[in-house]
Design an enzyme around this catalytic site. Structure first.
Site, PDB file in Angstrom:
ATOM      1  N   ALA A   1       0.468  -5.081  -2.602  1.00  0.00           N
ATOM      2  CA  ALA A   1       0.896  -5.246  -3.555  1.00  0.00           C
ATOM      3  C   ALA A   1       1.696  -4.259  -4.294  1.00  0.00           C
ATOM      4  O   ALA A   1       1.049  -3.172  -4.530  1.00  0.00           O
ATOM      5  CB  ALA A   1      -0.094  -5.960  -5.387  1.00  0.00           C
TER       6      ALA A   1
ATOM      7  N   GLY B   1      -3.357  -5.851  -0.965  1.00  0.00           N
ATOM      8  CA  GLY B   1      -2.858  -7.342  -0.963  1.00  0.00           C
ATOM      9  C   GLY B   1      -2.067  -7.781   0.255  1.00  0.00           C
ATOM     10  O   GLY B   1      -2.446  -8.989   0.596  1.00  0.00           O
TER      11      GLY B   1
ATOM     12  N   GLU C   1      -5.230  -8.526   2.284  1.00  0.00           N
ATOM     13  CA  GLU C   1      -5.692 -10.098   1.551  1.00  0.00           C
ATOM     14  C   GLU C   1      -4.727 -10.924   2.171  1.00  0.00           C
ATOM     15  O   GLU C   1      -4.919 -12.163   2.877  1.00  0.00           O
ATOM     16  CB  GLU C   1      -5.909  -9.643   0.435  1.00  0.00           C
ATOM     17  CG  GLU C   1      -6.634  -8.736  -0.040  1.00  0.00           C
ATOM     18  CD  GLU C   1      -7.006  -8.470  -1.502  1.00  0.00           C
ATOM     19  OE1 GLU C   1      -5.631  -7.599  -2.298  1.00  0.00           O
ATOM     20  OE2 GLU C   1      -7.855  -8.149  -2.235  1.00  0.00           O
TER      21      GLU C   1
ATOM     22  N   GLU D   1      -7.136   0.108  -2.142  1.00  0.00           N
ATOM     23  CA  GLU D   1      -6.895   0.558  -4.021  1.00  0.00           C
ATOM     24  C   GLU D   1      -7.656   1.488  -4.153  1.00  0.00           C
ATOM     25  O   GLU D   1      -7.495   1.397  -5.716  1.00  0.00           O
ATOM     26  CB  GLU D   1      -7.033  -1.698  -3.955  1.00  0.00           C
ATOM     27  CG  GLU D   1      -6.508  -2.317  -3.418  1.00  0.00           C
ATOM     28  CD  GLU D   1      -6.563  -3.106  -2.355  1.00  0.00           C
ATOM     29  OE1 GLU D   1      -6.975  -2.620  -1.942  1.00  0.00           O
ATOM     30  OE2 GLU D   1      -6.068  -3.551  -2.079  1.00  0.00           O
TER      31      GLU D   1
HETATM   32  N1  CO8 Z   1       4.143  -0.976  -4.220  1.00  0.00           N
HETATM   33  C1  CO8 Z   1       5.765  -0.415  -4.090  1.00  0.00           C
HETATM   34  N2  CO8 Z   1       6.216   0.397  -3.160  1.00  0.00           N
HETATM   35  C2  CO8 Z   1       5.668   1.074  -1.904  1.00  0.00           C
HETATM   36  C3  CO8 Z   1       4.140   0.664  -2.047  1.00  0.00           C
HETATM   37  C4  CO8 Z   1       3.490  -0.771  -2.743  1.00  0.00           C
HETATM   38  N3  CO8 Z   1       2.694  -1.108  -2.799  1.00  0.00           N
HETATM   39  N4  CO8 Z   1       3.930   0.766  -0.543  1.00  0.00           N
HETATM   40  C5  CO8 Z   1       5.690   2.010   0.173  1.00  0.00           C
HETATM   41  N5  CO8 Z   1       6.294   1.212  -1.149  1.00  0.00           N
HETATM   42  C6  CO8 Z   1       7.673   1.674  -1.410  1.00  0.00           C
HETATM   43  C7  CO8 Z   1       7.770   3.565  -1.615  1.00  0.00           C
HETATM   44  O1  CO8 Z   1       7.325   3.903  -3.178  1.00  0.00           O
HETATM   45  C8  CO8 Z   1       8.702   4.240  -0.704  1.00  0.00           C
HETATM   46  O2  CO8 Z   1       9.654   3.459  -2.061  1.00  0.00           O
HETATM   47  P1  CO8 Z   1      10.878   4.596  -2.873  1.00  0.00           P
HETATM   48  O3  CO8 Z   1      11.665   4.679  -1.038  1.00  0.00           O
HETATM   49  O4  CO8 Z   1      11.151   4.064  -3.193  1.00  0.00           O
HETATM   50  O5  CO8 Z   1       9.635   6.543  -2.648  1.00  0.00           O
HETATM   51  C9  CO8 Z   1       8.823   2.851   0.211  1.00  0.00           C
HETATM   52  O6  CO8 Z   1       7.574   2.043  -0.007  1.00  0.00           O
HETATM   53  C10 CO8 Z   1       8.289   4.024   1.626  1.00  0.00           C
HETATM   54  O7  CO8 Z   1       7.301   4.340   1.841  1.00  0.00           O
HETATM   55  P2  CO8 Z   1       6.676   5.674   1.849  1.00  0.00           P
HETATM   56  O8  CO8 Z   1       8.108   6.242   1.186  1.00  0.00           O
HETATM   57  O9  CO8 Z   1       5.537   5.978   1.129  1.00  0.00           O
HETATM   58  O10 CO8 Z   1       6.430   5.195   3.340  1.00  0.00           O
HETATM   59  P3  CO8 Z   1       5.368   6.314   4.196  1.00  0.00           P
HETATM   60  O11 CO8 Z   1       5.607   5.507   5.731  1.00  0.00           O
HETATM   61  O12 CO8 Z   1       5.260   7.969   4.096  1.00  0.00           O
HETATM   62  O13 CO8 Z   1       4.196   5.671   3.916  1.00  0.00           O
HETATM   63  C11 CO8 Z   1       1.969   3.982   3.782  1.00  0.00           C
HETATM   64  C12 CO8 Z   1       4.014   4.583   3.949  1.00  0.00           C
HETATM   65  C13 CO8 Z   1       0.835   4.920   3.566  1.00  0.00           C
HETATM   66  C14 CO8 Z   1       2.712   2.420   3.801  1.00  0.00           C
HETATM   67  C15 CO8 Z   1       2.569   4.603   1.791  1.00  0.00           C
HETATM   68  O14 CO8 Z   1       3.684   3.555   1.295  1.00  0.00           O
HETATM   69  C16 CO8 Z   1       1.153   3.937   0.572  1.00  0.00           C
HETATM   70  O15 CO8 Z   1       0.501   3.700   1.025  1.00  0.00           O
HETATM   71  N6  CO8 Z   1       1.629   2.900   0.299  1.00  0.00           N
HETATM   72  C17 CO8 Z   1       0.888   1.955  -0.571  1.00  0.00           C
HETATM   73  C18 CO8 Z   1      -0.589   1.004   0.462  1.00  0.00           C
HETATM   74  C19 CO8 Z   1      -1.461   1.324  -1.387  1.00  0.00           C
HETATM   75  O16 CO8 Z   1      -1.915   1.974  -1.679  1.00  0.00           O
HETATM   76  N7  CO8 Z   1      -1.418  -0.317  -0.856  1.00  0.00           N
HETATM   77  C20 CO8 Z   1      -2.200  -1.182  -1.447  1.00  0.00           C
HETATM   78  C21 CO8 Z   1      -1.606  -1.792  -3.543  1.00  0.00           C
HETATM   79  S1  CO8 Z   1      -1.882  -2.331  -4.451  1.00  0.00           S
HETATM   80  C22 CO8 Z   1      -2.734  -3.751  -3.581  1.00  0.00           C
HETATM   81  O17 CO8 Z   1      -2.721  -4.511  -2.974  1.00  0.00           O
HETATM   82  C23 CO8 Z   1      -3.950  -4.554  -4.735  1.00  0.00           C
HETATM   83  C24 CO8 Z   1      -3.741  -6.072  -4.417  1.00  0.00           C
HETATM   84  C25 CO8 Z   1      -5.056  -6.516  -5.752  1.00  0.00           C
HETATM   85  C26 CO8 Z   1      -4.075  -8.123  -5.469  1.00  0.00           C
HETATM   86  C27 CO8 Z   1      -2.979  -8.247  -5.607  1.00  0.00           C
HETATM   87  C28 CO8 Z   1      -2.782  -8.002  -7.460  1.00  0.00           C
HETATM   88  C29 CO8 Z   1      -0.654  -8.560  -7.470  1.00  0.00           C
END
Ligand code: CO8
Length: 258
Positions: free
Chosen positions: A65, A109, A112, A132
């Site tokens: 998400a 998400g 999921e 999360e």
């Molecule tokens: N949300 C928003 N932006 C994101 C997300 C995310 N989940 N994941 C990546 N991005 C963005 C980054 O912020 C970055 O943006 P910018 O270039 O503007 O800084 C761009 O995507 C590229 O990401 P990275 O530079 O971080 O890329 P890497 O290759 O270095 O890393 C990863 C990839 C490991 C996947 C890393 O991006 C990461 O850890 N992302 C977050 C993963 C995460 O924590 N996911 C869980 C989110 S919470 C959730 O899903 C809850 C669900 C609950 C139900 C739904 C409710 C609506």
């Protein structure tokens, strides 16, 4: 209909939805989920579409998400909008089969959403996780429930409590994905698999899906009885006559989907 965050292709009899927010690794924000809900409803209502594939990019199915969209929300915001039920669960409401074709990250998400589909085909580079806990929350779109049913308590608990990711090999070994395919052939293979399902009798396919899903919601005895009654009902279809006659006559059946 035009979409900004997804690409929608009619490849009759298969409908293809591609998550398309590359700048955010397909993070699932409200607009994207609204668009996906609309696209799924349109395919569900489309008689020429009999199976659906949801995919992302080679780098990410969806990295979760949208954290930036969620970060400033307070309890009353998420409570009042019943975050996330409105636009996150359409995949579980579809009666047509949906395949998740997952390459790269399927996190939070994203994992999921993939688990809401009927089965997951994984590319060799796929990575699944529920990170999360590292954000100070927990999975909120069924992750604690569906992952546990897919992979069992010990593995689900470890993944949910630590946020550790699973690669494609481990996901296949654990029953999370049906099979692994080469990354560059993922979408082609998912479309071919969906195409094979779409050639079969649509009422049987839809009913088979209902019966398998029933296994998660009921006792064995009730599930078996549900299956039997539904099995009986298929003898009212033209496709049952066609399927069985074609076998006896050693020819390929021509299903009419009724
Ligand atoms: N949300 C928003 N932006 C994101 C997300 C995310 N989940 N994941 C990546 N991005 C963005 C980054 O912020 C970055 O943006 P910018 O270039 O503007 O800084 C761009 O995507 C590229 O990401 P990275 O530079 O971080 O890329 P890497 O290759 O270095 O890393 C990863 C990839 C490991 C996947 C890393 O991006 C990461 O850890 N992302 C977050 C993963 C995460 O924590 N996911 C869980 C989110 S919470 C959730 O899903 C809850 C669900 C609950 C139900 C739904 C409710 C609506």
């Amino acid at each position: 209909m035009s979409y900004e965050m997804i690409l929608v292709d009619r490849k009759e009899p298969v409908g293809l939805i591609t998550l398309n927010r590359p700048e955010a690794l397909n993070a699932l924000n409200g607009k994207l989920m609204d668009e996906m809900t609309k696209a799924l409803r349109a395919f569900e209502a489309d008689d020429e579409i009999r199976a659906i594939v949801i995919t992302g990019s080679e780098k990410a199915f969806a990295a979760g998400a949208d954290i930036k969209e969620m970060q400033s929300k307070g309890y009353m915001d998420v409570f009042k909008e019943d975050f996330i039920t409105a636009n996150w669960e359409e995949a579980t409401r579809c009666r047509k089969p949906i395949i998740a074709a997952v390459a790269g990250y399927a996190l939070g998400g994203g994992c999921e959403l993939a688990m809401m589909c009927d089965f997951i085909l994984a590319a060799e580079n796929a990575k699944f996780g529920q990170p999360e806990i590292k954000l100070g929350v927990i999975p909120g779109a069924g992750g604690t429930q569906r992952l546990t049913r897919f992979v069992g308590k010990s593995k689900a608990m470890e993944m949910v409590l630590t946020g550790r990711m699973m690669d494609a090999e481990e996901a296949e070994r654990s029953g999370l994905v049906s099979r692994i395919v080469p990354t560059d052939q993922l979408v082609e293979e998912a479309l071919a698999t969906a195409g094979k399902i779409a050639e079969l009798s649509m009422p049987s396919v839809m009913i088979a899906k209902e019966c398998v899903n029933k296994a998660y919601e009921t006792t064995l005895a009730e599930g078996v009885m549900f299956e039997r009654r539904i099995f009986h009902s298929l003898f009212a279809t033209e496709d049952q006559k066609e399927g069985m006659s074609a076998f006896a006559e050693k020819r390929t059946p021509e299903f009419k989907h009724k």
